[in-house]
Design an enzyme around this catalytic site. Structure first.
Site, PDB file in Angstrom:
ATOM      1  N   GLN A 166      35.153  48.135 -10.937  1.00 51.38           N
ATOM      2  CA  GLN A 166      33.713  48.140 -10.639  1.00 51.38           C
ATOM      3  C   GLN A 166      33.316  49.279  -9.714  1.00 51.38           C
ATOM      4  O   GLN A 166      32.129  49.570  -9.571  1.00 51.38           O
ATOM      5  CB  GLN A 166      33.296  46.814  -9.993  1.00 51.38           C
ATOM      6  CG  GLN A 166      33.369  45.626 -10.942  1.00 51.38           C
ATOM      7  CD  GLN A 166      32.871  44.383 -10.262  1.00 51.38           C
ATOM      8  OE1 GLN A 166      33.618  43.714  -9.573  1.00 51.38           O
ATOM      9  NE2 GLN A 166      31.585  44.079 -10.420  1.00 51.38           N
TER      10      GLN A 166
ATOM     11  N   GLY B 243      32.982  38.751  -4.740  1.00 50.17           N
ATOM     12  CA  GLY B 243      34.201  39.357  -5.249  1.00 50.17           C
ATOM     13  C   GLY B 243      33.882  40.739  -5.795  1.00 50.17           C
ATOM     14  O   GLY B 243      32.738  41.026  -6.153  1.00 50.17           O
TER      15      GLY B 243
ATOM     16  N   HIS C  91      37.790  41.383 -14.917  1.00 50.94           N
ATOM     17  CA  HIS C  91      37.424  42.801 -14.755  1.00 50.94           C
ATOM     18  C   HIS C  91      38.633  43.718 -14.977  1.00 50.94           C
ATOM     19  O   HIS C  91      38.495  44.824 -15.487  1.00 50.94           O
ATOM     20  CB  HIS C  91      36.859  43.063 -13.355  1.00 50.94           C
ATOM     21  CG  HIS C  91      35.394  42.749 -13.217  1.00 50.94           C
ATOM     22  ND1 HIS C  91      34.422  43.388 -13.946  1.00 50.94           N
ATOM     23  CD2 HIS C  91      34.744  41.865 -12.419  1.00 50.94           C
ATOM     24  CE1 HIS C  91      33.226  42.917 -13.601  1.00 50.94           C
ATOM     25  NE2 HIS C  91      33.396  41.981 -12.677  1.00 50.94           N
TER      26      HIS C  91
ATOM     27  N   CYS D 241      27.243  39.008 -11.426  1.00 48.27           N
ATOM     28  CA  CYS D 241      28.224  40.085 -11.312  1.00 48.27           C
ATOM     29  C   CYS D 241      27.502  41.307 -10.755  1.00 48.27           C
ATOM     30  O   CYS D 241      26.401  41.635 -11.213  1.00 48.27           O
ATOM     31  CB  CYS D 241      28.803  40.389 -12.695  1.00 48.27           C
ATOM     32  SG  CYS D 241      29.983  41.745 -12.688  1.00 48.27           S
ATOM     33  N   LEU D 242      28.121  41.971  -9.771  1.00 49.02           N
ATOM     34  CA  LEU D 242      27.473  43.147  -9.172  1.00 49.02           C
ATOM     35  C   LEU D 242      27.277  44.260 -10.201  1.00 49.02           C
ATOM     36  O   LEU D 242      26.422  45.124 -10.006  1.00 49.02           O
ATOM     37  CB  LEU D 242      28.302  43.656  -7.993  1.00 49.02           C
ATOM     38  CG  LEU D 242      28.362  42.716  -6.770  1.00 49.02           C
ATOM     39  CD1 LEU D 242      29.372  43.237  -5.755  1.00 49.02           C
ATOM     40  CD2 LEU D 242      26.989  42.564  -6.131  1.00 49.02           C
TER      41      LEU D 242
ATOM     42  N   HIS E 297      36.932  35.428 -12.660  1.00 48.55           N
ATOM     43  CA  HIS E 297      35.925  36.469 -12.944  1.00 48.55           C
ATOM     44  C   HIS E 297      36.484  37.854 -12.592  1.00 48.55           C
ATOM     45  O   HIS E 297      36.370  38.799 -13.390  1.00 48.55           O
ATOM     46  CB  HIS E 297      34.660  36.156 -12.136  1.00 48.55           C
ATOM     47  CG  HIS E 297      33.560  37.165 -12.263  1.00 48.55           C
ATOM     48  ND1 HIS E 297      32.330  36.865 -12.799  1.00 48.55           N
ATOM     49  CD2 HIS E 297      33.504  38.481 -11.913  1.00 48.55           C
ATOM     50  CE1 HIS E 297      31.587  37.964 -12.785  1.00 48.55           C
ATOM     51  NE2 HIS E 297      32.260  38.952 -12.236  1.00 48.55           N
ATOM     52  N   GLU E 298      37.109  37.958 -11.403  1.00 49.31           N
ATOM     53  CA  GLU E 298      37.624  39.264 -10.960  1.00 49.31           C
ATOM     54  C   GLU E 298      38.833  39.684 -11.804  1.00 49.31           C
ATOM     55  O   GLU E 298      38.979  40.868 -12.142  1.00 49.31           O
ATOM     56  CB  GLU E 298      37.992  39.232  -9.475  1.00 49.31           C
ATOM     57  CG  GLU E 298      36.840  38.894  -8.525  1.00 49.31           C
ATOM     58  CD  GLU E 298      35.581  39.693  -8.792  1.00 49.31           C
ATOM     59  OE1 GLU E 298      35.662  40.868  -9.208  1.00 49.31           O
ATOM     60  OE2 GLU E 298      34.485  39.128  -8.609  1.00 49.31           O
TER      61      GLU E 298
HETATM   62 NI    NI Z   1      31.841  40.946 -11.777  1.00 45.65          NI
END
Ligand code: NI
Length: 181
Positions: free
Chosen positions: A52, A47, A144, A98-99, A140-141
């Site tokens: 991000q 995701g 953000h 998480c990226l 999670h997304e």
């Molecule tokens: Ni993330």
């Protein structure tokens, strides 16, 4: 398509409240969706939310894990201006990364099942239900877009660890990590 630079933990863009997408079909949003999908795939993520990639917009892309591996690759899940609603109170602990927080993993409690609504990549209203891993990714997304990263969701700060300690996290998880009520 272009690979986008990913904002990492500490950058203010990750802590702000993202703004609504006004026109999903505009060229700049369509390009953003394509680039985010490519960036997510290239990074090995499941995701990716617009903040991000330094765009403070209420939009994320995710792999359609509910459709299986092959279909998931063919059709990325895109949700603009999402609204989420939990279905039941059940929460489950699972391991997340998480990226924007490279090299780390954590045990994070999330709702097991949810209902979502928003707009798809064509700007059409969509709604549906998600559960398990897919519901975890959506939560999670969504976080953000609210400026929340997973460390804020931990039940215990010891549930966050370097990738090299992933086995420790799995051991914690199997031992029955407490989920706060
Ligand atoms: Ni993330």
């Amino acid at each position: 398509m272009t690979l986008l630079k990913i904002a990492e933990l500490g950058h203010p863009v990750l802590f702000g409240m993202a703004l609504p997408v006004e026109s999903v079909t505009s060229t700049c949003v369509q390009t953003l969706i394509s680039d985010m999908t490519e960036t997510m795939t290239d990074s090995g993520g499941v995701g990716l939310a617009a903040p991000q990639v330094y765009r403070s917009l209420r939009l994320f892309v995710a792999k359609r894990m509910d459709l299986g591996e092959e279909a998931g690759k063919a059709e990325p899940f895109v949700l603009c201006n999402p609204k989420l609603e939990w279905v039941g109170e059940e929460r489950v602990s699972g391991i997340e990364g998480c990226l924007s927080i490279p090299g780390m993993r954590a045990i994070v409690p999330r709702y097991e099942k949810l209902r979502y609504e928003g707009w798809n990549a064509s700007g059409e209203p969509i709604e549906g239900y998600a559960q398990g891993h897919f519901a975890r990714v959506i939560q999670h997304e969504y976080d953000h877009l609210e400026g929340i990263l997973y460390p804020a969701r931990l039940a215990d700060w010891r549930h966050m660890a370097s990738m090299s300690q992933l086995e420790e996290l799995e051991r914690h998880l199997q031992a029955g990590s407490p989920v706060p009520s």
